[in-house]
Design a protein around this motif. Structure first.
Motif: not given
Ligand SMILES: Cc1cc2nc3c(=O)[nH]c(=O)nc-3n(C[C@H](O)[C@H](O)[C@H](O)COP(=O)(O)O)c2cc1C
Length: 191
Positions: A38-50
């Motif tokens: 299981x991976x929680x996408x929020x754990x990766x703190x991805x910036x909005x793609x830019x």
């Protein structure tokens, strides 16, 4: 060979209905023989793609971690909540970042292509988020994934789980688990 399945959800919510449904489908995959992460996408703190951010600072480390995680799994089990008739920004943003060139210089699309995926969704509404699945299926298809025909959209999902996150209706629980098992079967044939 053990088949490794990565389970992700497009919801950031602590009490997410989609995450609960994901656990049921993942149990089906695990019981069939898969090794589920299981991976929680929020754990990766991805910036909005830019594109400017990528050009000026390169691919963020958080994206690299997610790319490595996808690279080390043979299939994706995705719970895709519906926002205004489509998939969530959290899920699409993660996919867009992963599709950017990976560390070995290959296009990140290669991390998806030829792998299997399965889609499920849950919503308090009557259609269970089915429209998000339709749109997400098209995205995964574009990336070269083999999306299994088995899927489940759980309507009235706010009334469907007990306090432990188990589905109250055991027939529904079996159908959701069957999605995970189908994903295991297809991904083991592809591996
Ligand atoms: C911005 C927004 C748009 C939504 N649009 C839809 C929709 O189009 N169809 C639907 O069934 N539910 C819609 N919902 C309700 C979500 O399905 C509901 O919040 C659900 O619980 C989200 O999934 P989660 O519980 O996994 O976080 C929307 C919710 C939000 C916040």
């Amino acid at each position: 060979m053990t088949v490794r399945i990565l389970a992700i959800s497009g919801s950031a919510r602590r009490d997410s209905l989609n995450r609960k449904l994901l656990r049921v489908a993942a149990t089906g995959a695990a019981e069939a023989g898969a090794d589920v992460t299981f991976a929680r996408l929020t754990d990766f703190n991805l910036p909005l793609y830019d594109g400017d951010l990528e050009a000026e600072r390169g691919i963020p480390e958080s994206v690299r971690s997610l790319q490595k995680l996808v690279a080390s799994h043979q299939a994706l089990l995705i719970a895709s909540p519906e926002h205004n008739g489509g998939y969530t920004a959290l899920l699409k943003n993660a996919i867009d970042w992963i599709s950017r060139p990976s560390e070995d210089g290959k296009t990140g699309v290669a991390l998806f292509a030829g792998k299997a995926a399965a889609l499920i969704s849950a919503s308090p509404g009557p259609l269970g988020g089915i429209r998000s699945q339709t749109d997400m299926r098209a995205v995964l298809d574009k990336l070269g994934m083999i999306v299994v025909p088995q899927s489940f959209a759980l309507g009235s999902a706010h009334d469907a789980f007990d306090a432990d996150g188990q589905l109250l209706n055991k027939n529904v629980a079996q159908l959701v688990a069957d999605v995970g098992a189908a994903l295991y079967r297809v991904s083991s044939r592809l591996s």
